[in-house]
Design a protein around this motif. Structure first.
Motif, short mmCIF file in Angstrom:
data_model
loop_
_atom_site.label_atom_id
_atom_site.label_comp_id
_atom_site.label_asym_id
_atom_site.label_seq_id
_atom_site.Cartn_x
_atom_site.Cartn_y
_atom_site.Cartn_z
N VAL A 164 0.86 -1.18 0.00
CA VAL A 164 0.00 0.00 0.00
C VAL A 164 0.89 1.23 0.00
CG1 VAL A 164 -1.78 1.30 1.22
CG2 VAL A 164 -1.86 -1.20 1.20
N VAL A 165 0.77 2.06 -1.04
CA VAL A 165 1.65 3.21 -1.23
C VAL A 165 1.77 4.05 0.03
CG1 VAL A 165 1.87 5.41 -2.47
CG2 VAL A 165 1.30 3.31 -3.73
N SER A 166 0.66 4.32 0.67
CA SER A 166 0.64 5.27 1.79
C SER A 166 1.04 4.64 3.12
CB SER A 166 -0.75 5.88 1.92
OG SER A 166 -1.73 4.87 2.14
N LEU A 167 1.35 3.34 3.15
CA LEU A 167 1.65 2.67 4.41
C LEU A 167 3.00 1.96 4.43
CD1 LEU A 167 -1.84 1.06 5.17
CD2 LEU A 167 -0.86 3.10 6.22
N ILE A 168 3.75 2.06 3.36
CA ILE A 168 5.00 1.30 3.27
C ILE A 168 6.08 1.87 4.17
CG2 ILE A 168 6.90 0.73 1.72
CD1 ILE A 168 4.86 0.45 -0.53
N MET A 178 4.63 -8.00 5.44
CA MET A 178 3.48 -8.75 4.99
C MET A 178 2.61 -7.82 4.16
SD MET A 178 1.58 -8.94 8.72
CE MET A 178 3.18 -9.17 9.53
N ASP A 179 1.65 -8.37 3.42
CA ASP A 179 0.75 -7.47 2.69
C ASP A 179 -0.27 -6.88 3.66
OD1 ASP A 179 -1.65 -9.18 2.84
OD2 ASP A 179 -0.71 -10.41 1.31
N TRP A 180 -0.91 -5.79 3.21
CA TRP A 180 -1.80 -5.05 4.10
C TRP A 180 -2.97 -5.89 4.58
CZ3 TRP A 180 -2.31 -1.75 7.63
CH2 TRP A 180 -3.54 -1.17 7.95
N GLN A 181 -3.53 -6.71 3.72
CA GLN A 181 -4.66 -7.52 4.16
C GLN A 181 -4.26 -8.53 5.23
OE1 GLN A 181 -8.03 -7.03 3.37
NE2 GLN A 181 -7.03 -5.13 2.74
N SER A 182 -3.01 -8.96 5.24
CA SER A 182 -2.52 -9.82 6.33
C SER A 182 -2.43 -9.02 7.62
CB SER A 182 -1.16 -10.41 5.97
OG SER A 182 -1.26 -11.28 4.86
N VAL A 183 -2.01 -7.75 7.53
CA VAL A 183 -2.01 -6.88 8.71
C VAL A 183 -3.44 -6.73 9.24
CG1 VAL A 183 -1.55 -4.55 9.58
CG2 VAL A 183 0.03 -5.60 7.95
N VAL A 184 -4.38 -6.48 8.33
CA VAL A 184 -5.78 -6.29 8.72
C VAL A 184 -6.30 -7.49 9.48
CG1 VAL A 184 -8.13 -6.11 7.79
CG2 VAL A 184 -6.33 -4.62 6.91
N GLN A 185 -5.95 -8.68 9.03
CA GLN A 185 -6.42 -9.89 9.70
C GLN A 185 -5.66 -10.16 11.00
OE1 GLN A 185 -7.19 -13.21 6.83
NE2 GLN A 185 -6.78 -11.67 5.27
N ARG A 186 -4.36 -9.93 10.99
CA ARG A 186 -3.56 -10.23 12.17
C ARG A 186 -3.83 -9.26 13.31
NH1 ARG A 186 3.02 -11.33 12.23
NH2 ARG A 186 3.22 -11.62 14.49
N ARG A 187 -4.09 -7.98 12.98
CA ARG A 187 -4.28 -7.00 14.04
C ARG A 187 -5.52 -7.29 14.88
NH1 ARG A 187 -6.24 -1.52 10.73
NH2 ARG A 187 -8.27 -2.34 10.09
N ALA A 188 -6.41 -8.14 14.39
CA ALA A 188 -7.60 -8.51 15.15
C ALA A 188 -7.33 -9.61 16.17
CB ALA A 188 -8.71 -8.96 14.20
N GLN A 189 -6.09 -10.14 16.19
CA GLN A 189 -5.74 -11.24 17.08
C GLN A 189 -5.20 -10.72 18.41
OE1 GLN A 189 -6.44 -14.42 16.10
NE2 GLN A 189 -7.26 -13.39 14.27
N GLN A 190 -5.76 -11.22 19.51
CA GLN A 190 -5.29 -10.84 20.84
C GLN A 190 -4.28 -11.84 21.40
OE1 GLN A 190 -8.74 -10.28 23.37
NE2 GLN A 190 -9.17 -8.26 22.51
#
Length: 536
Positions: free
Chosen positions: A384-388, A410-422
């Motif tokens: 993601v251009v604005s998040l690299i 990792m790709d952004w969608q992996s971040v999106v999924q992983r950040r939901a993990q506690q």
């Protein structure tokens, strides 16, 4: 200081051809088939998460606006307007009555009813920061008939319409009741809305391509389109989002006419497009974005306030923004958690962020906290251009202050999924990630999800912060705008001390489109109604 106010279904084969520079047939030739008019867009990220309630990811929100509709919506003046429903408010401010307009129909042919609205609002209210506050004072929410929903409160909640009309982060999209009955902790598996486009499940390739088709039975409002409000008139047959993680590949595809629209243009590549007479580069949204870092309050070391303060002292907005954007025309050093250009903007207590890195202070705080070298797992998106750049700059700054940093790409969608993990880091958890928000979606304490202090019910990072919850409740009950401003300053000061997140400044991202694409709304959220596509 600078102010921010001053065709074809794309397949992996297409992406591979573009990446290797292979010549492609012009889309106009391909799209002539069957006379369909298709708009092909490269968005800021691939789409993998389709449920707009369980994530605040912008690409999921953008997807949701394609296929779902909302009861009320803000126009370009930030004023709530009727969308699916009109409303009346009782004199005592306790009863809101919503009446659905005629012609509302889901994509499966079923009419939209009050029961669908109640189920959708209830699910939304369990996850959204402002929605949680509304439901704290809700006595009942019921459909009195198929077209009428009555929301009764135990005490007035003056900003109710503002909250349910917001553009982001989690708008209350309306779904069929059977789908909205899904637990807000589980992902929906059926994607049926009543919005202007239909999601084509058969042509969906997660993270690669998604196709939307015009919903012929959608009945737009009569008013002109204005941001999320007004008539959502669709002028194309299909919209295809295709993923091109490499910025140069996407720019070359736009220049060659192989795609129609590029949501985010990397600043240092702008000169490639500026000389192309067939392409327009523009700032779609003059308010722009904020960059933020979010620590995980549940895991060491950021469960310690002193260590969060040390991290904030180590970071430097100017360095991060300059690395991200390069050109000062596109960024603004700003310590206001509600945005420097908004009515509630205050930079109180933000000197550690806006005044440059203070490495010695960071080291002293780490020593005081007894930091034991626990590594910080910092998730770093690569596509993601604005998040690299943010994670890379932050990692270096934190290391200079004495932190151990494990930068995981990792790709952004992996971040999106992983950040939901506690979970603990060893089981897929994390300590820190960076993201961005549109300025309108962080502009007050009810919309800004990062000032939610409700522990497990808060946004990813999950701070338990009773003091900020008391301040948010006081904001709701404030008698006037001046009183709200005073409370907003207290929230600003609290966030700077408690370090609920790292506010890393404001910036703008240009978009680019073929000149054949006209009438795009200048909305913070990229939308594809009202847009027209002319012949080359």
């Amino acid at each position: 200081m600078l102010t921010l106010r001053s065709a074809l279904k794309t397949t992996r084969g297409l992406a591979a051809a573009l990446a290797t520079g292979t010549a492609l047939m012009a889309p106009s030739a391909l799209l002539a088939q069957d006379g369909e008019k298709t708009l092909t867009a490269v968005m800021h990220s691939g789409l993998r998460v389709l449920d707009p309630v369980i994530t605040t990811a912008h690409i999921t929100r953008d997807h949701a606006y394609m296929i779902y509709d909302v009861l009320t919506a803000v126009d370009e003046d930030f004023a709530p307007q009727p969308q699916m429903a009109s409303w009346e408010i009782s004199d005592d401010g306790l009863v809101y009555t919503f009446t659905l307009r005629d012609g509302l129909m889901f994509h499966d042919g079923a009419p939209v009813t009050g029961a669908d609205v109640v189920a959708s609002l209830t699910r939304w209210g369990k996850r959204d920061s402002g929605g949680q506050l509304i439901f704290d004072v809700t006595d009942s929410l019921e459909a009195t008939d198929d077209k009428t929903v009555v929301w009764t409160l135990t005490e007035p909640f003056a900003p109710l319409l503002d909250v349910i009309s917001k553009q982001s982060a989690v708008p209350p999209f309306i779904m069929p009741a059977r789908i909205a009955a899904t637990s807000p902790d589980e992902t929906i598996t059926e994607y049926v809305g009543s919005g202007p486009f239909v999601f084509n499940a058969d042509e969906y390739e997660p993270g690669v391509s998604v196709t939307y088709e015009k919903f012929d039975d959608y009945v737009p409002r009569d008013e002109p389109a204005s941001w999320m409000a007004g008539g959502k008139v669709v002028n194309v047959d299909k919209v295809v989002w295709t993923t091109m993680p490499d910025s140069l590949t996407a720019i070359n595809a736009l220049s060659a006419g192989e795609i129609d629209y590029l949501e985010q243009v990397q600043i240092d590549l702008l000169p490639i497009l500026s000389s192309n007479p067939d392409v327009t580069v523009e700032k779609r949204d003059q308010l722009g974005y904020v960059a933020v870092g979010r620590p995980n309050f549940l895991l060491p070391p950021f469960d310690n306030q002193l260590i969060r303060q040390a991290a904030m002292a180590a970071l430097d907005q100017e360095s991060m923004l300059a690395t991200m954007q390069g050109d000062p025309e596109y960024y603004n050093v700003c310590g206001a958690i509600f945005g420097c250009s908004t009515p509630l903007g205050s930079e109180a207590g933000s000197e550690d962020l806006t005044g440059g890195a203070n490495i010695e202070k960071a080291k002293a705080l780490l020593e005081e906290a007894g930091y034991d070298g626990t590594p910080i797992t910092l998730m770093a998106p690569t596509d993601v251009v604005s998040l690299i750049n943010q994670p890379v700059v932050a990692a270096q700054a934190l290391r200079e202050a004495g932190f151990e940093v494990d930068l995981q790409s990792m790709d952004w969608q992996s971040v999106v999924q992983r950040r939901a993990q506690q979970n603990p880091v060893s089981e897929g958890g994390w300590n820190l990630f960076f993201t961005n928000w549109m300025v309108p979606e962080i502009s007050d304490p009810l919309i800004n999800v990062m000032v939610n202090g409700r522990g497990d019910d808060a946004w990813f990072g999950w701070p338990t912060d009773p003091e900020i919850e008391e301040l948010r409740a006081a904001f709701v009950a404030a008698a006037d705008a001046d009183a709200q401003k005073e409370i907003a300053v207290k929230i600003q000061e609290h966030v700077m001390t408690n370090v609920n997140y790292f506010m890393m400044g404001e910036y703008l991202i240009p978009q680019a489109r073929r000149n054949t694409i006209q009438n795009m709304l200048p909305s913070p959220v990229p939308v594809f109604w009202n847009v027209t596509k002319e012949a080359e």
